[in-house]
Motif scaffolding. Structure first.
Motif, mmCIF file in Angstrom:
data_model
loop_
_atom_site.group_PDB
_atom_site.id
_atom_site.type_symbol
_atom_site.label_atom_id
_atom_site.label_comp_id
_atom_site.label_asym_id
_atom_site.label_seq_id
_atom_site.Cartn_x
_atom_site.Cartn_y
_atom_site.Cartn_z
ATOM 1 N N GLY A 98 17.088 -27.139 10.534
ATOM 2 C CA GLY A 98 17.980 -28.040 11.240
ATOM 3 C C GLY A 98 17.788 -29.491 10.838
ATOM 4 N N SER A 101 15.166 -34.755 14.204
ATOM 5 C CA SER A 101 15.342 -35.110 15.614
ATOM 6 C C SER A 101 15.238 -36.625 15.803
ATOM 7 N N HIS A 123 23.601 -36.868 10.234
ATOM 8 C CA HIS A 123 23.379 -35.521 10.766
ATOM 9 C C HIS A 123 22.000 -35.500 11.440
ATOM 10 N N TYR A 124 21.963 -35.292 12.752
ATOM 11 C CA TYR A 124 20.731 -35.409 13.520
ATOM 12 C C TYR A 124 20.652 -34.302 14.563
ATOM 13 N N THR A 125 19.467 -34.174 15.153
ATOM 14 C CA THR A 125 19.269 -33.323 16.334
ATOM 15 C C THR A 125 18.873 -34.219 17.489
ATOM 16 N N SER A 127 18.483 -34.479 22.056
ATOM 17 C CA SER A 127 18.298 -33.690 23.273
ATOM 18 C C SER A 127 18.420 -34.611 24.471
ATOM 19 N N VAL A 171 19.468 -29.023 23.742
ATOM 20 C CA VAL A 171 19.190 -29.540 22.405
ATOM 21 C C VAL A 171 20.459 -29.359 21.587
ATOM 22 N N PRO A 173 22.107 -30.174 17.685
ATOM 23 C CA PRO A 173 22.230 -30.714 16.334
ATOM 24 C C PRO A 173 23.688 -31.061 16.075
ATOM 25 N N PRO A 187 28.878 -31.537 17.829
ATOM 26 C CA PRO A 187 27.748 -30.618 17.753
ATOM 27 C C PRO A 187 27.941 -29.515 16.729
#
Length: 860
Positions: A98, A101, A123-125, A127, A171, A173, A187
């Motif tokens: 993935g 973060s 492009h990130y993750t 939460s 969470v 991505p 997302p």
């Protein structure tokens, strides 16, 4: 799909069960719900190793850098047995890695010129917690926040099997986008972590803008610009225009068809408060986006409540006092509106203002800054209105000096007379009426001068007041009732040269000014000087209600410190060993090499503590001396060393001080080496020949600075005047072993060495204190039975028999308590010749090892 495998066996007494846990958040929380097995039984060595297989089915364990696995062993006997593990492995199915973060605050910032997200297309993750509801009926749109900020999650056609629920922890991505100024996050998928979390309380704001975009906020006191038709909020997605109460801003309330507010009743009150999520729909459809189009999205009917709330209170009240006025100021809140609110200030003296629940229309109050002329407060007739306006300060006049005034302040809404929470404070006007000085002292500085000192009173002001000081020799100053101006006096610190005081020609001005002391010269030693001090107000020569007086003298000639006792030890015998201890330092002591008190028994003893066996008896011998602290031009000569074990011994200085005060004891001391000899010397003293011991009067109670070369030790009794003029004074040194590596831990090696013991003091003509117990017949006690005295009556020879060979100090006192015979010996039977005593009744006192016995004697 991670799988854990390992081989395990146990010793015969090792733990029998392995229990499993796992964590998806780095060990903060531990779970068992996704395990294929929770426990296993461990086999013993005779059956070999057993392979264990544990699979984790929890999807949150997949692709997780924070995954942890834990084995808990069952309880075995403490310290017995073990488990043995081999070939531990983790296996799983590969899956795409993935995106990295980030916190939301790291990716939601925008370019101030273009309005485009700084991290656009990244492009990130991320939460966080879910806020609100699903704003897109065909896809997914909601607010996501963590503790660094917020961002709108938006996917127009997918929901990834996730149902939006406020308070979910998820969470996500995905990719950062910007839509008409609003920072969004598209997302890749949505992973649910947990539900039912507590979201933040809406932040109270006064307007909508970029600073609160993607936040949960609250706006107070809105009104409809155009009231929606019908009794309910529209069912279709609609923008409702509202105004703030003061018509200072237009607010867009964005009501979504998917919200729980749609179709619910409109507020039945003119003013209402709205809570909701802030989004932007700029009027620009492409960059650069105009900084407008901000709207609030309420979630449910509970986000719209009555707006009839009191105005915010005023804060930070302070005042600048003067003699007859106060300038009171405060801070208005940022919600204060001059067109809809007014500020009411009331003032009262004597006690705090009774507040009650005010509701009087503020137009009914007439304010007047001259206290007492304004309208009375509706709930306290003694509190008067001093301000009714939008000002942030007021100066009120007509006040009394040094008087406390109580203020009550409200912000009031003009339209409905709703009062804010009260703000109260109290202030005291100043006072330049002269008060008397305090703490007047007269202290000699030389034989012809003295310092006069005082404390200026509260309220003293250098700009308005002056201090007048007058001095007169021998008799008190005639005070009278002064009224002469300050400028009429020319002060001179040379006594007799300043202007005479108006009511006493023999009292002279020595000081005029604002200081707290003056030193006066031209005095005569031995003459008493009387001081009169006034505080005067300069403007009208108003004197304080009372004067302040004191008296004192110039200093007498400085005292001369004299030598009382001195030991240089230069004639000390070569050796005293344990075998000759009966004649050693402990029993006979060393008499001073010099003493000005011919009848004094100035001696130094080295004795065991009471009750300590002679098996622990230390002794002493001579050692090379030094000139440090020497008196009378004594050469280095000899010193003495206190031999170990010294931690069971006490070094006792018998130092009578009749006719001397301000006693000081000093000596030179060293120890045999850095790692031996006693580490520390502790000090105490006795005022009653050893009956009781104390430390409270000493300048120091221990010395741990003894080195391997002679260094000085200085002792004095600054806090105990009873050490002076005292025939019973004993100073004691006790030895303390140091920690290993610093000093001897047992006291059995090394020694401490002393030289040039000096006792000094100032002379005094006071009557010496009595010998212990020698206060007359009333204090005499019977013999304690330890001694036999014969013959009694006696004409000449007198014998005292005892059971010990300890040193005994025998005193014979007459009926007035005067010592008429003084004898010291350590024999079991002591013989004394008392033929020179007059006939009559006497008392015989025997002092041995700090114990005292008294017997009656008749001399024929």
């Amino acid at each position: 799909n991670p799988k854990i495998m390992y081989d395990v066996q146990r010793s015969s007494s090792g733990p029998t069960v392995n229990t499993y846990f796992y964590s998806v958040d780095g060990g903060t929380n531990w779970k068992t719900t996704g395990l294929s097995t929770l426990t296993n039984t461990v086999v013993i060595p005779t059956t070999g190793f057993l392979t264990q297989d544990v699979t984790i089915t929890d999807p949150l364990a997949n692709n997780n850098p924070n995954f942890k696995f834990k084995i808990l062993f069952s309880v075995a006997a403490k310290g017995a047995g073990n488990n043995r593990i081999d070939n531990f492995s983790v296996e799983g199915d590969p899956m795409p890695i993935g995106p990295p973060s980030y916190t939301i605050g790291q990716i939601n910032t925008t370019n101030p010129t273009t309005g485009v997200a700084d991290s656009v297309n990244g492009h990130y993750t991320i939460s966080g917690l879910v806020y609100g509801f699903n704003q897109n009926a065909t896809g997914t749109q909601f607010l996501l926040r963590d503790n660094t900020g917020g961002i709108t999650i938006s996917q127009s056609t997918k929901n990834f099997g996730y149902t939006v629920s406020e308070g979910d922890s998820i969470v996500v991505p995905g990719i950062v986008q910007t839509y008409r100024g609003l920072v969004e996050f598209t997302p890749d998928t949505i992973l649910l972590i947990s539900s039912g979390k507590t979201i933040k309380t809406p932040t109270l704001v006064s307007t909508l803008g970029n600073t609160n975009e993607n936040d949960l906020v609250k706006l107070n006191n809105l009104m409809f610009y155009t009231t929606p038709s019908g009794a309910n909020w529209p069912i279709a997605t609609t923008d409702i225009l509202c105004h703030t109460q003061g018509l200072t801003d237009t607010i867009i309330v964005h009501v979504l068809a998917t919200s729980a507010l749609a179709g619910r009743p409109l507020p039945s009150y003119t003013l209402f408060n709205v809570a909701g999520m802030v989004q932007q729909l700029s009027t620009s459809t492409s960059a650069p986006y105009a900084n407008n189009g901000y709207e609030i999205l309420p979630r449910t009917a509970s986000d719209v409540i009555s707006g009839i709330a009191p105005p915010d209170a005023l804060t930070s009240v302070s005042a600048t006092p003067s003699l007859n006025s106060l300038t009171i100021s405060w801070t208005k809140p940022n919600t204060y509106n001059n067109s809809t609110l007014t500020t009411l200030v009331f003032l009262k003296t004597g006690s705090a203002i009774m507040q009650g629940t005010p509701n009087m229309n503020p137009t009914g109050y007439t304010a007047n800054t001259a206290l007492g002329l304004g309208t009375a407060f509706q709930n306290d007739a003694n509190a008067k209105c001093i301000l009714n306006s939008d000002s942030s300060s007021v100066t009120v006049t007509g006040l009394l000096q040094a008087t406390t005034y109580y203020a009550l302040i409200y912000s009031v809404r003009l339209g409905d007379s709703v009062y804010s929470t009260s703000t109260t404070s109290s202030f005291t006007t100043t006072n330049n009426f002269p008060n008397a000085i305090t703490g007047l002292t007269v202290s000699g500085t030389t034989s012809t001068s003295a310092k006069i000192a005082w404390a200026k009173p509260a309220g003293y002001d250098n700009a308005f007041h002056s201090i007048l000081v007058f001095v007169k020799a021998t008799s008190a100053v005639t005070v009278g009732t002064p009224n002469k101006g300050v400028s009429s006096y020319t002060a001179n610190t040379a006594f007799g040269s300043g202007t005479p005081y108006q009511n006493d020609a023999n009292a002279f001005s020595v000081y005029t000014g604002d200081s707290s002391s003056v030193t006066v010269s031209n005095l005569v030693q031995g003459t008493t000087y009387n001081v009169l001090v006034w505080v005067v107000r300069n403007s009208d020569s108003m004197y304080a209600a009372t004067s302040t007086i004191a008296s004192g003298n110039a200093l007498p000639p400085p005292p001369t410190t004299k030598l009382i006792h001195y030991w240089n030890f230069n004639t000390l015998a070569n050796t005293y060993t344990a075998s000759t201890v009966a004649n050693s330092f402990r029993n006979i002591g060393v008499t001073a090499d010099f003493s000005v008190l011919d009848t004094a028994k100035a001696k130094i003893y080295y004795r065991t503590f009471t009750g300590v066996s002679d098996a622990y008896l230390g002794f002493f011998d001579n050692v090379a001396g030094d000139t440090m602290n020497a008196r009378m031009s004594s050469p280095a000569g000899l010193g003495f060393r206190a031999r170990n074990p010294s931690d069971s011994m006490q070094l006792m200085f018998y130092i009578p001080t009749q006719h001397y005060k301000n006693i000081k004891v000093s000596y030179a001391c060293e120890k045999s080496s850095i790692a031996s000899g006693q580490y520390q010397q502790n000090f105490d003293y006795s005022l009653d020949a050893g009956k009781t011991w104390k430390t409270s009067g000493l300048n120091i109670t221990f010395d741990s600075t003894i080195g391997v070369a002679y260094t000085p030790v200085y002792l004095s009794f600054p806090n105990d005047t009873l050490t002076g003029n005292n025939p019973n004074l004993i100073l004691r040194v006790k030895f303390v072993a140091g920690p290993i590596g610093i000093g001897s831990p047992t006291g059995l090696s090394g020694n401490n060495r002393f030289d040039n013991v000096v006792v000094e003091g100032d002379t005094t003509t006071a009557t010496p204190q009595a010998l212990v117990g020698s206060t007359g017949i009333a204090s005499v006690t019977n013999s304690n039975g330890e001694y036999l005295m014969y013959p009694n009556p006696s004409k000449g020879d007198l014998y005292i028999s005892s059971k010990t060979i300890e040193i005994k100090h025998v005193l014979i006192l007459n009926l007035t308590g005067k010592v008429v015979f003084d004898f010291t010996d350590n024999a079991k039977e002591i013989k004394m010749d008392i033929s020179n005593l007059s006939q009559g009744l006497y008392f015989v006192r025997v002092i041995e090892n700090e114990a005292v016995s008294t017997m009656k004697l008749i001399k024929n």
